[in-house]
Design a protein around this motif. Structure first.
Motif, mmCIF file in Angstrom:
data_model
loop_
_atom_site.group_PDB
_atom_site.id
_atom_site.type_symbol
_atom_site.label_atom_id
_atom_site.label_comp_id
_atom_site.label_asym_id
_atom_site.label_seq_id
_atom_site.Cartn_x
_atom_site.Cartn_y
_atom_site.Cartn_z
ATOM 1 N N UNK A 68 0.831 -1.208 0.000
ATOM 2 C CA UNK A 68 0.000 0.000 0.000
ATOM 3 C C UNK A 68 0.863 1.254 0.000
ATOM 4 N N UNK A 69 1.869 1.274 0.887
ATOM 5 C CA UNK A 69 2.712 2.463 0.982
ATOM 6 C C UNK A 69 3.710 2.547 -0.165
ATOM 7 N N UNK A 70 4.097 1.415 -0.720
ATOM 8 C CA UNK A 70 4.927 1.406 -1.925
ATOM 9 C C UNK A 70 4.174 2.093 -3.067
ATOM 10 N N UNK A 71 2.919 1.703 -3.252
ATOM 11 C CA UNK A 71 2.100 2.296 -4.314
ATOM 12 C C UNK A 71 1.914 3.787 -4.084
ATOM 13 N N UNK A 72 1.649 4.174 -2.839
ATOM 14 C CA UNK A 72 1.432 5.589 -2.534
ATOM 15 C C UNK A 72 2.712 6.401 -2.748
ATOM 16 N N UNK A 73 3.857 5.807 -2.425
ATOM 17 C CA UNK A 73 5.125 6.506 -2.616
ATOM 18 C C UNK A 73 5.352 6.814 -4.095
ATOM 19 N N UNK A 74 5.214 5.810 -4.935
ATOM 20 C CA UNK A 74 5.432 6.021 -6.367
ATOM 21 C C UNK A 74 4.420 7.017 -6.931
ATOM 22 N N UNK A 75 3.189 6.953 -6.434
ATOM 23 C CA UNK A 75 2.160 7.892 -6.889
ATOM 24 C C UNK A 75 2.507 9.308 -6.452
ATOM 25 N N UNK A 76 2.989 9.466 -5.226
ATOM 26 C CA UNK A 76 3.347 10.793 -4.721
ATOM 27 C C UNK A 76 4.496 11.388 -5.518
ATOM 28 N N UNK A 77 5.440 10.558 -5.930
ATOM 29 C CA UNK A 77 6.548 11.044 -6.757
ATOM 30 C C UNK A 77 6.023 11.518 -8.111
#
Length: 217
Positions: free
Chosen positions: A129-138
């Protein structure tokens, strides 16, 4: 109320926090988040269930279906993990370079939050979940609407069952720690406003992910 719930789900899909099969917040949580009575929440969920966008399971909760993804954002169902990684390698390294140039402090703070939460995760689903959010935030930090649209289409492919099952099979605590270290290198390059290092760090990370998922050597 129904429209507010649809907006909440759409935002979750766009951010990567939700995908097909994802469990929705509890009715109590939705009551607090949307400032609505539970009866209104239940009626709205009932409408979405009738439309096939969610499925409610007694004792387990409410889950999104693949029909919840907007038609213009659906990746082909036969998209393979190899194709997903090819597109990620084409898109995400240059996006990281652009983000290093134009990210605001608020962007960097949001990215750092995702990095920290991912580092604290000790189970596969939470880390993902946080991996996906990190890439999305970038990607958001690049401040390019067209790139963001392309990223969102690509990101929906990560919600396909074949991707999720492959990630679960290849996930280990050691691998999650390795990915966190690679994420940290990307974020440090973003903080340093170093486009070349951000692009290189993102490429190395995605190549490692591809190697682990696809058995490349």
């Amino acid at each position: 109320m129904e429209q507010s719930l649809r907006t909440l789900l759409r935002e979750g899909l766009r951010s990567g926090a939700l995908g097909p099969g994802a469990k929705l917040p509890t009715e109590r949580a939705l009551v607090e988040r949307l400032a609505a009575p539970r009866s209104a929440i239940r009626r709205a969920l009932g409408v979405l269930e009738q439309e096939g966008l969610v499925v409610r399971q007694v004792g387990r909760g409410t889950f999104l279906t693949e029909a919840a993804i907007p038609p213009d954002e659906v990746a082909p169902a036969d998209t393979s993990p190899a194709e997903i990684m090819q597109v990620r390698l084409l898109i995400e390294p240059p996006v990281a370079a652009l983000a290093a140039r134009v990210a605001t402090q608020a962007d960097l703070d949001r990215i750092a939050h995702c990095l920290d939460r991912g580092g604290q995760s000790d189970d596969h689903q939470d880390f993902e979940t946080w991996d996906t959010r990190l890439h999305h935030a970038i990607a958001q930090a690049a401040h390019n609407g067209l790139l963001m649209s392309m990223f969102d289409v690509m990101n929906t492919a990560r919600s396909l069952p074949i991707w999720g099952s492959l990630k679960r099979r290849t996930s280990t605590p050691e691998r999650m720690r390795c990915y966190h270290d690679e994420h940290t290198a990307i974020v440090e390059a973003l903080r340093d406003r170093d486009p070349e290092s951000a692009q290189d760090a993102m490429r190395r990370h995605l190549e490692n992910v591809a190697d682990n998922l696809l058995g490349r050597h």
